[in-house]
Design a protein around this motif. Sequence first.
Motif, mmCIF file in Angstrom:
data_model
loop_
_atom_site.group_PDB
_atom_site.id
_atom_site.type_symbol
_atom_site.label_atom_id
_atom_site.label_comp_id
_atom_site.label_asym_id
_atom_site.label_seq_id
_atom_site.Cartn_x
_atom_site.Cartn_y
_atom_site.Cartn_z
ATOM 1 N N ASN A 172 0.815 -1.211 0.000
ATOM 2 C CA ASN A 172 0.000 0.000 0.000
ATOM 3 C C ASN A 172 0.853 1.269 0.000
ATOM 4 O O ASN A 172 0.444 2.305 -0.532
ATOM 5 C CB ASN A 172 -0.965 -0.005 1.186
ATOM 6 C CG ASN A 172 -2.270 -0.701 0.853
ATOM 7 O OD1 ASN A 172 -3.069 -0.202 0.072
ATOM 8 N ND2 ASN A 172 -2.483 -1.872 1.430
ATOM 9 N N LEU B 149 1.706 1.752 -3.641
ATOM 10 C CA LEU B 149 0.552 2.296 -4.369
ATOM 11 C C LEU B 149 0.419 3.803 -4.156
ATOM 12 O O LEU B 149 0.143 4.559 -5.098
ATOM 13 C CB LEU B 149 -0.732 1.598 -3.908
ATOM 14 C CG LEU B 149 -1.054 0.220 -4.495
ATOM 15 C CD1 LEU B 149 -2.375 -0.280 -3.920
ATOM 16 C CD2 LEU B 149 -1.120 0.253 -6.015
ATOM 17 N N GLN B 150 0.603 4.240 -2.909
ATOM 18 C CA GLN B 150 0.480 5.670 -2.609
ATOM 19 C C GLN B 150 1.554 6.491 -3.318
ATOM 20 O O GLN B 150 1.282 7.564 -3.858
ATOM 21 C CB GLN B 150 0.565 5.895 -1.098
ATOM 22 C CG GLN B 150 -0.621 5.346 -0.334
ATOM 23 C CD GLN B 150 -0.371 5.388 1.160
ATOM 24 O OE1 GLN B 150 -0.424 6.452 1.778
ATOM 25 N NE2 GLN B 150 -0.107 4.248 1.757
ATOM 26 N N SER C 228 0.858 6.671 -7.006
ATOM 27 C CA SER C 228 -0.254 7.608 -7.229
ATOM 28 C C SER C 228 0.243 9.052 -7.169
ATOM 29 O O SER C 228 -0.148 9.896 -7.991
ATOM 30 C CB SER C 228 -1.349 7.394 -6.181
ATOM 31 O OG SER C 228 -1.912 6.116 -6.290
ATOM 32 N N ALA D 1 -6.042 5.645 -5.173
ATOM 33 C CA ALA D 1 -5.167 4.867 -6.065
ATOM 34 C C ALA D 1 -5.954 4.314 -7.246
ATOM 35 O O ALA D 1 -5.457 4.293 -8.382
ATOM 36 C CB ALA D 1 -4.507 3.732 -5.291
#
Length: 501
Positions: free
Chosen positions: A89, A92-93, A96, A486
């Motif tokens: 995660n 992903l951040q 993004s 995301a």
Amino acid sequence: MSNNRMRTDVILIGAGIMSATLGTLLKELAPDWEITVFERLADAGDESSNEWNNAGTGHAALCELNYTVEKPDGSIDISKAIKINEQFNVSLQFWSYLVKSKLIDHPQDFIMPLPHMSLVQGEKNVAFLKKRFEALASNPLFEGMEFSDDPKKLQEWVPLIMKDRTLNEPIAATRIESGTDVNFGALTRMLFDHLKRKHVDIRYKHHVDDMKRTSDGSWELKVRNLDSGTVERHVAKFVFIGAGGGSLHLLQKSGIPEGKGIGGFPVSGIFMVCNNPDVVEQHHAKVYGKAKVGAPPMSVPHLDTRFIDNKKSLLFGPFAGFSPKFLKNGSMLDLITSVKPHNLLTMLAAGVKNMSLTNYLIQQVMLSKEQRMEELREFVPSARSEDWDLIVAGQRVQVIKDTEAGGKGTLQFGTEVVSAADGSIAALLGASPGASTAVHVMLEVITRCFPERMTEWEPKIKEMIPSYGVPLMKNPGLLREIHASAARTLGLSEGMPLPMA
């Protein structure tokens, strides 16, 4: 050799996903720092990060059974799964943030939404999978996971796997739609294109021959231009060794005490790739099974939809192989030259402890194509030999070290950062989940090596990674917010428009 010593603030060795990530983070945190990158190959992302040299799974512990173990009392330990999911995660951040900030474009070129599944057969394995599902499903990180042991439901989920299957024992699967396929080669190249625009000095076909400490605590590297043969000296206050399988030799050349006693064991991978578009279209998921007895964790069999060069592909594997090379483009002497007086006993102990692994690798190397097809048919009963070709994937060097839990010569499966006490040099060793958790791992490098800067940098880090310092499993509201953001930015939700370039 040139007598001139070229000075820079940071040197990154290796142009893979780790150096790309660390360089990008540092350029956001300290934009004025000068960074130089040395890569022995002709382009970025051509070794372990290359899309054909890894499985391309966005490792979030959604489908990998080796991240959840059954304890002696029968309960399922999900702590490692939680840890890896949280780390993915973080990636992903950051990705993004890069897209929203227009630092990279076209996220669909490196990440695609794809269901992640676990599939098992046999009464005992089905019971394990159900217990695993019950342990994970109530956790916010694994929200949306489904379980089924109904062949009709499995036919809907994985028609290719269920086609022509003889159901003479129980079968079950879990499925979660929030999985991803990640093209780490494409992402690596995007990040290095961005770094080039930020005036990072990227030197391909340059090999680091040696390194030593200088009187002021900096590092002096002896670097050879592989085209011209000329040798230069480059000096930096901080060096990161992100050279994949080549990192161990470079760590040993640094001479730092933290690198003593560490060895490496190379394992190569072979995948089968489907050449029949009609078969490729019948499958849409990453489906992981259980590793065979004696197999290393990274040899868990899986049938993967992949998106490479804007084309859908289907791969099965990996089959383990053995080569003494530490890199796909390495030397046959890599393994033997990595054995030093300080790690000799550790390496010998590992050899004695891992006879079952040695036997497994020998068996895998001896497999014929038809024997590999028989293993594939456990996943795809209707598979025809003419529809599948063999490709050799990348080399992975597993860390060997002495540990309290495992004793002398323990083979480590995972990713490990080794850094000097003064933070002037750090190296990344190991393998999976590697690339998927690159952002978390590189933040660990930054925290270890620049502790005096962390107070100053923390606001920017939180801008890039809103969950920084916050456990997502205890903050489901923030988790949903991050997932929604995301999905919008990276195009990970069905029917959701991709962001404008």
